[in-house]
Design an enzyme around this catalytic site. Structure first.
Site, PDB file in Angstrom:
ATOM      1  N   SER A  99       0.849  -1.192   0.000  1.00 20.42           N
ATOM      2  CA  SER A  99       0.000   0.000   0.000  1.00 20.42           C
ATOM      3  C   SER A  99       0.878   1.233   0.000  1.00 20.42           C
ATOM      4  CB  SER A  99      -0.877   0.018   1.265  1.00 20.42           C
ATOM      5  OG  SER A  99      -0.049   0.113   2.400  1.00 20.42           O
TER       6      SER A  99
HETATM    7  C1  LIG Z   1       2.706  -0.418   4.033  1.00 18.71           C
HETATM    8  S1  LIG Z   1       3.640  -0.878   2.670  1.00 18.71           S
HETATM    9  C2  LIG Z   1       4.884   0.378   2.562  1.00 18.71           C
HETATM   10  C3  LIG Z   1       4.386   1.743   2.290  1.00 18.71           C
HETATM   11  C4  LIG Z   1       5.401   2.649   1.696  1.00 18.71           C
HETATM   12  N1  LIG Z   1       6.366   3.072   2.641  1.00 18.71           N
HETATM   13  C5  LIG Z   1       4.711   3.775   0.964  1.00 18.71           C
HETATM   14  O1  LIG Z   1       4.741   4.912   1.394  1.00 18.71           O
HETATM   15  O2  LIG Z   1       4.156   3.490  -0.076  1.00 18.71           O
HETATM   16  C6  LIG Z   1       4.615  -2.205   3.322  1.00 18.71           C
HETATM   17  C7  LIG Z   1       5.575  -2.768   2.325  1.00 18.71           C
HETATM   18  O3  LIG Z   1       6.519  -3.570   3.035  1.00 18.71           O
HETATM   19  C8  LIG Z   1       6.877  -4.615   2.171  1.00 18.71           C
HETATM   20  N2  LIG Z   1       7.539  -5.670   2.949  1.00 18.71           N
HETATM   21  C9  LIG Z   1       6.955  -6.676   3.676  1.00 18.71           C
HETATM   22  N3  LIG Z   1       7.899  -7.430   4.242  1.00 18.71           N
HETATM   23  C10 LIG Z   1       9.107  -6.915   3.882  1.00 18.71           C
HETATM   24  C11 LIG Z   1      10.458  -7.269   4.142  1.00 18.71           C
HETATM   25  N4  LIG Z   1      10.755  -8.329   4.893  1.00 18.71           N
HETATM   26  N5  LIG Z   1      11.435  -6.520   3.578  1.00 18.71           N
HETATM   27  C12 LIG Z   1      11.134  -5.450   2.804  1.00 18.71           C
HETATM   28  N6  LIG Z   1       9.875  -5.074   2.514  1.00 18.71           N
HETATM   29  C13 LIG Z   1       8.868  -5.779   3.062  1.00 18.71           C
HETATM   30  C14 LIG Z   1       5.563  -5.028   1.538  1.00 18.71           C
HETATM   31  O4  LIG Z   1       5.770  -5.787   0.365  1.00 18.71           O
HETATM   32  C15 LIG Z   1       4.923  -3.662   1.295  1.00 18.71           C
HETATM   33  O5  LIG Z   1       5.210  -3.195   0.006  1.00 18.71           O
END
Ligand SMILES: C[S@@+](CC[C@H](N)C(=O)[O-])C[C@H]1O[C@@H](n2cnc3c(N)ncnc32)[C@H](O)[C@@H]1O
Length: 382
Positions: A99
């Site tokens: 997101s």
């Molecule tokens: C809430 S979203 C990030 C929102 C982002 N900062 C923005 O402003 O659009 C969380 C993200 O963390 C990623 N994610 C989940 N586990 C992760 C990991 N172990 N390492 C890196 N990214 C991860 C997900 O795929 C997702 O895209």
């Protein structure tokens, strides 16, 4: 002024007025970075749908731009694969896996991280790239590295950042392992926009002593709290939970294992010593999760269900006779016994909000405590 510039300025004014934006440099980032470049199409939640339905809002259609500047989290991927462009008809259901976080939260977190010019920062969870762009605008491209787990999401963010004119270092991989190319004590700050069940050791080694880590603690019962830790030495850190109500999707490697459909089974019944509804409150649910970290929480109000998928243990509560409550437990882990003890300790401390809690981390142990480091506490499931 274009519509987008106008909407950015309106949003920045609102976030200044409500006290979110206190630093003019971050206000400048909010007014400059065009969030629409990081979204394309997104999902809107269908009001009052159970399970939650998601309707694609396509780039350029009526309300698309206004939705982007409405200070809401906009889901861009479900179940690790479904993007808004994949949905051709009506709404879909699924678990959000990527997101663009609401701008007020992203900006508040960047400020809480106490970033200064010249700091080297690692972001975990690039997502849409919007928060990365804000960071790159404020810090300069060469000071920021961002890691995204999902290759499709990572590629889209890289293209959007390029189109927006930002060039931070981007990595596709598991951010829980830190920056694979960095040595120890490389970073001054680490910010995570996915949540964790415990603090990954790699973070504690890659952030310099004196540096800070801002990350949300969460778990399999979906309770969350934002923590700001100071690294105190190689592999050690301590800090407190922050005021407010912050939640993020859990880091993919920390998500609970797949489970079968719930079957409620018979067990031993006794009266409950606490009102089960308390574990449906913000801090109460988090305390319950600390006490039973392998359990998933379902249910609502007095009818709560805890289910530990690793042992098959279950607990379920219900209103009892005379205005009290009962609990039925089965399996090797007496989940309700643990939750009850933890909740009673928290209640004895006056039911404080999370900001009265802290976390202390070392290679041997990660402990959440109430009040002070030597206070009542719970070990995280490292
Ligand atoms: C809430 S979203 C990030 C929102 C982002 N900062 C923005 O402003 O659009 C969380 C993200 O963390 C990623 N994610 C989940 N586990 C992760 C990991 N172990 N390492 C890196 N990214 C991860 C997900 O795929 C997702 O895209």
């Amino acid at each position: 002024m274009s519509t987008s510039a106008h909407l950015r300025s309106v949003l920045a004014d609102a976030l200044t007025e409500d006290g979110t934006l206190t630093d003019p440099a971050w206000r400048d980032a909010a007014e400059t970075v065009r969030r629409e470049l990081f979204l394309g199409s997104y999902f809107a939640q269908v009001t009052d749908s159970v399970p939650t339905g998601y309707l694609p809002v396509r780039q350029g259609e009526d309300g698309w731009l206004e939705g982007i500047y409405a200070d809401r989290t906009l889901v861009t991927q479900l179940d690790g694969r479904v993007r808004p462009g994949d949905v051709t008809d009506g709404s879909v259901t699924g678990d959000p896996t990527s997101s663009s976080t609401l701008p007020s939260l992203v900006l508040r977190m960047w400020q809480q991280l106490e970033v200064e010019a010249g700091h080297r920062v690692l972001e975990v969870g690039t997502g849409s790239g919007y928060s990365t762009a804000l960071g790159a605008h404020r810090l300069g491209h060469d000071r920021l590295t961002s890691v995204e787990y999902d290759p499709v999401v990572g590629r889209a963010a890289a293209a959007a950042l390029k189109a927006a004119g930002y060039a931070p270092r981007l990595i596709v991989g598991d951010g829980l392992r830190g920056d694979p190319d960095a040595g120890a004590s490389t970073y001054d700050r680490l910010i995570a926009t996915c949540s964790v069940r415990y603090v990954p050791m790699a973070w504690l080694h890659q952030v310099k002593p004196g540096g800070k880590i801002l990350a949300t603690h969460s778990g399999w019962s979906y309770a969350s709290g934002l923590a700001l830790l100071t690294v105190t030495g190689p592999g050690t850190a301590t800090g407190r939970l922050l005021p407010g109500y912050t939640s993020f999707m859990i880091a993919r490697p920390h998500d609970r294992p797949p489970r079968p459909t719930l079957a409620l089974l018979p067990g031993e019944e006794r009266p409950s010593r606490i009102d089960p509804a308390v574990i449906g409150t913000w801090t109460g649910s988090w305390v319950a999760q600390l006490a039973a970290p392998a359990a998933e929480r379902m249910g609502a109000g007095p009818e709560q269900i805890l289910w530990d998928v690793s042992t098959g243990s279950q607990a379920r509560t219900a209103p009892g006779p005379d205005g009290g409550w009962t609990v039925v437990q089965r399996g090797p882990v007496r989940l309700w016994d643990r939750v009850e003890t933890a909740i009673r300790l928290w209640q004895a401390a006056g039911e404080p909000h999370q900001e009265s809690f802290g976390i202390t981390v070392s290679a041997a142990r990660q402990r959440v405590w109430i009040g002070s480091e030597d206070g009542t506490g719970w070990d995280l499931p490292v």
